[in-house]
Structures are given as C-alpha cells and as structure tokens.
Scaffold this motif. Structure first.
Motif, mmCIF file in Angstrom:
data_model
loop_
_atom_site.group_PDB
_atom_site.id
_atom_site.type_symbol
_atom_site.label_atom_id
_atom_site.label_comp_id
_atom_site.label_asym_id
_atom_site.label_seq_id
_atom_site.Cartn_x
_atom_site.Cartn_y
_atom_site.Cartn_z
ATOM 1 N N SER A 19 8.142 0.271 -3.105
ATOM 2 C CA SER A 19 8.252 1.188 -1.962
ATOM 3 C C SER A 19 7.438 0.695 -0.778
ATOM 4 C CB SER A 19 7.779 2.586 -2.371
ATOM 5 O OG SER A 19 8.600 3.120 -3.388
ATOM 6 N N ARG A 20 6.287 0.105 -1.053
ATOM 7 C CA ARG A 20 5.423 -0.369 0.037
ATOM 8 C C ARG A 20 6.012 -1.559 0.781
ATOM 9 N NH1 ARG A 20 -0.366 -1.565 -1.644
ATOM 10 N NH2 ARG A 20 -0.741 -1.367 0.601
ATOM 11 N N LYS A 21 7.051 -2.167 0.208
ATOM 12 C CA LYS A 21 7.761 -3.232 0.924
ATOM 13 C C LYS A 21 8.710 -2.648 1.966
ATOM 14 C CE LYS A 21 7.733 -6.227 -3.179
ATOM 15 N NZ LYS A 21 8.587 -6.897 -4.215
ATOM 16 N N ILE A 59 8.302 0.981 3.265
ATOM 17 C CA ILE A 59 7.608 1.932 4.127
ATOM 18 C C ILE A 59 6.104 1.789 3.924
ATOM 19 C CG2 ILE A 59 9.473 3.639 4.093
ATOM 20 C CD1 ILE A 59 7.743 5.206 2.011
ATOM 21 N N GLU A 60 5.350 2.353 4.837
ATOM 22 C CA GLU A 60 3.908 2.469 4.629
ATOM 23 C C GLU A 60 3.665 3.748 3.832
ATOM 24 O OE1 GLU A 60 -0.356 2.932 6.987
ATOM 25 O OE2 GLU A 60 1.524 2.763 8.131
ATOM 26 N N VAL A 61 3.129 3.604 2.645
ATOM 27 C CA VAL A 61 2.844 4.743 1.774
ATOM 28 C C VAL A 61 1.391 5.154 1.968
ATOM 29 C CG1 VAL A 61 2.761 5.583 -0.603
ATOM 30 C CG2 VAL A 61 4.532 3.940 0.075
ATOM 31 N N VAL A 62 1.161 6.406 2.366
ATOM 32 C CA VAL A 62 -0.214 6.856 2.606
ATOM 33 C C VAL A 62 -0.698 7.823 1.535
ATOM 34 C CG1 VAL A 62 0.087 6.547 5.091
ATOM 35 C CG2 VAL A 62 0.371 8.832 4.089
ATOM 36 N N SER A 63 0.217 8.309 0.679
ATOM 37 C CA SER A 63 -0.195 9.242 -0.371
ATOM 38 C C SER A 63 0.716 9.111 -1.579
ATOM 39 C CB SER A 63 -0.171 10.690 0.143
ATOM 40 O OG SER A 63 1.158 11.112 0.385
ATOM 41 N N VAL A 64 0.154 9.431 -2.732
ATOM 42 C CA VAL A 64 0.910 9.489 -3.979
ATOM 43 C C VAL A 64 0.501 10.772 -4.697
ATOM 44 C CG1 VAL A 64 1.181 8.491 -6.286
ATOM 45 C CG2 VAL A 64 1.225 7.012 -4.274
ATOM 46 N N GLN A 65 1.490 11.512 -5.187
ATOM 47 C CA GLN A 65 1.227 12.765 -5.883
ATOM 48 C C GLN A 65 1.751 12.638 -7.308
ATOM 49 O OE1 GLN A 65 2.022 16.227 -3.525
ATOM 50 N NE2 GLN A 65 2.146 17.576 -5.281
ATOM 51 N N ASN A 66 0.848 12.325 -8.233
ATOM 52 C CA ASN A 66 1.201 12.164 -9.641
ATOM 53 C C ASN A 66 0.393 13.138 -10.501
ATOM 54 O OD1 ASN A 66 2.784 9.950 -8.895
ATOM 55 N ND2 ASN A 66 2.085 8.682 -10.588
ATOM 56 N N ARG A 67 0.896 13.416 -11.687
ATOM 57 C CA ARG A 67 0.178 14.282 -12.629
ATOM 58 C C ARG A 67 -1.081 13.576 -13.104
ATOM 59 N NH1 ARG A 67 3.422 13.704 -16.208
ATOM 60 N NH2 ARG A 67 2.141 12.579 -17.720
#
Length: 281
Positions: free
Chosen positions: A164-166, A168-176
């Motif tokens: 995904s980072r290839k 878009i710029e990912v600024v957050s991740v919401q995981n359990r």
C-alpha cells in the motif's frame, strides 16, 4: 515519562488516548441523548481523536457525532472508515472497495459529518475482489481533489502495508491489539519503523481467569482499575500506539482517560508482557 501526544502524518497533533465511537447508540431518545452527552464529555475532557466508520449504523454514527459536536473545535480530529458496504439485495455487510462505492461513501461521510474535507480517512478493510491499485488509487484521487487530508488502513498485514505504501502515503493503521492479543506485533513494529500511527481496536480484552487475575493484581497494586492497567500498558508499550477505547457511559469514559496517569513499574510491565505468551501457549 510516556508522551501523551502524537503527530499523525506530520501535521495532525492529537492526544494519544482517543475515543472509539462505535458503541454509542444512535436510536431515538433517551439513548441518543446519552450518546450525545458522552461525545460532548469526551471533548470537554480533552480528547482530540475520535474514531467512527460508515459501517457503524450505516453512517448513523457519523451523523450522531455531527449532531453532538458540530461545529467542531479546531483541535478535534474525527477519523472515519470506508470500504464495507451493506448489500441492497441481502442486507448483509461485506467488503466492497470498488471505486464507485468508495466515492459514494466518502461523499456521504462528508455530508453526514458536515465537513468539506475528512482529515484522516481509513480503508476499513482491503477488498480482495478489487485490485489494490484501484482501491487506493481512488482514495488518492479523492485526496488530490481535496476531500481527504490523510489516508490510513485497517486490519492489514505487513506485506499489505508495504504494498500500500507504494501507492499512497499511509499515516495510520488500525489493527486489533491489546495486552493479551499481539498477533499484529509485526505490523506494529513496521509502523514504529516508519513513524505511522497505530490505532489498536479492541484495546481492552480479557482472557482466561488466570490472566484476568494477574491484570487485577497489578491494578490492585496501583489502586487502578484493570481497564486502566491495560490502557496504560498500551501507552507505554510503543510511542506510536494511539488507543481508542469506546464506551457509552460517561463514568467509563472518565475512567479510561485516567489511565494516562497510571504508571506501571518495570516489574509490573514484565508480568503483563508474559500474559500474551501464556495466551498463545
């Protein structure tokens, strides 16, 4: 001393301990009035990060937050999620991140939240039936159009985050993630390395009676509640963790926020660290 703030995406300053709005009832009064009161109290207590999603009541949760909090304080960040859709034919929820669906959900969220731009929008789940480039490419287009400020992901693997980072710029991740459930530890490590905010959902969880007893023992030693101990553990576990505990009661909200003041000793943290190993043994 554990930091109580974090800067998401380089420009969104938030208090690390946020609020998950999923559990707020959206039915008519008196439940709705109570939900509005909880949301307003959260902001009064200094919460600056509130998490919601299209899936929470098919947008009803977003509308509730707007009713309670609009016009929003400038320091408040409301993040929402898209990519889960209810079938018109069956009424069942499922993953659907086709470009047309994402565009519709983003436009609906803008209307429901009464904003012109969603400062942080997260893809609720990656849709395996839609090419990743189409899903993230659509969100990137909406970002270019000015409808989205920053983009995040939810419930992803390390490989999915890297791919995904290839795009878009990912600024957050919401995981359990919580003191007993650390399946996504490798994803947290990847977020730490990249300075990406990690928003654990289900930040408070209970395991076997033995595990509950250990958490309760630490809580008794600190004159705190077990919930406060689990939240304090998260805050001290990694500087990129932004817990978003949810509740529909003001007293629980206040209890959760007080976890910022709970200081675990190194010995207590070591004991809690062992619980995940026991849970997977």
């Amino acid at each position: 001393m554990t930091s109580t703030t974090f800067r998401i995406g380089g420009d969104l300053d938030v208090r690390r301990l946020g609020f998950g709005a999923m559990h707020l009832p959206t039915e008519p009064a008196p439940d709705r009035e109570a939900s509005v009161a909880v949301a307003r109290r959260a902001v009064e207590l200094g919460i600056t990060l509130i998490d919601t999603a299209h899936m929470y009541g098919a947008g009803a949760n977003e509308e509730l937050l707007a009713e309670a909090l609009h016009p929003y304080p400038p320091e408040l960040l409301i993040t929402t999620k898209v990519g889960v859709w209810r079938s018109v034919e069956t009424g069942e929820w499922g993953l659907d991140a086709r470009p047309s669906v994402l565009r519709t959900q983003v436009d609906d969220a803008l209307r429901r939240l009464r904003v012109e731009r969603i400062e942080l929008l997260q893809l609720h789940r990656i849709d395996p039936e839609t090419p990743l480039a189409d899903q993230l490419g659509t969100l990137r287009e909406l970002q270019t159009e000015g409808k989205i400020g920053h983009l995040g992901l939810s419930e992803v693997t390390v490989a999915e985050l890297e791919e995904s980072r290839k795009i878009i710029e990912v600024v957050s991740v919401q995981n359990r993630y919580n003191v007993l459930d650390r399946e996504h530890g490798p994803v947290l490590a990847a977020c730490e390395a990249a300075g990406i905010a990690f928003l654990p959902w289900r930040p408070v969880a209970w395991g076997s009676s033995g595990e509950r007893a250990e958490i309760s023992a630490v809580a008794n030693e600190l004159d705190a509640s077990p919930t406060q101990v689990t939240l304090a553990w998260l805050l001290g576990h990694s500087p990129v963790i932004l817990p978003i505990p949810g509740t529909a009661k003001i007293d629980h909200l206040e209890e959760n926020l007080a976890a910022e003041h709970v200081q675990l000793t190194s010995s207590q943290r070591d004991r809690l660290d062992q619980l995940a190993k026991q849970a997977t043994a």
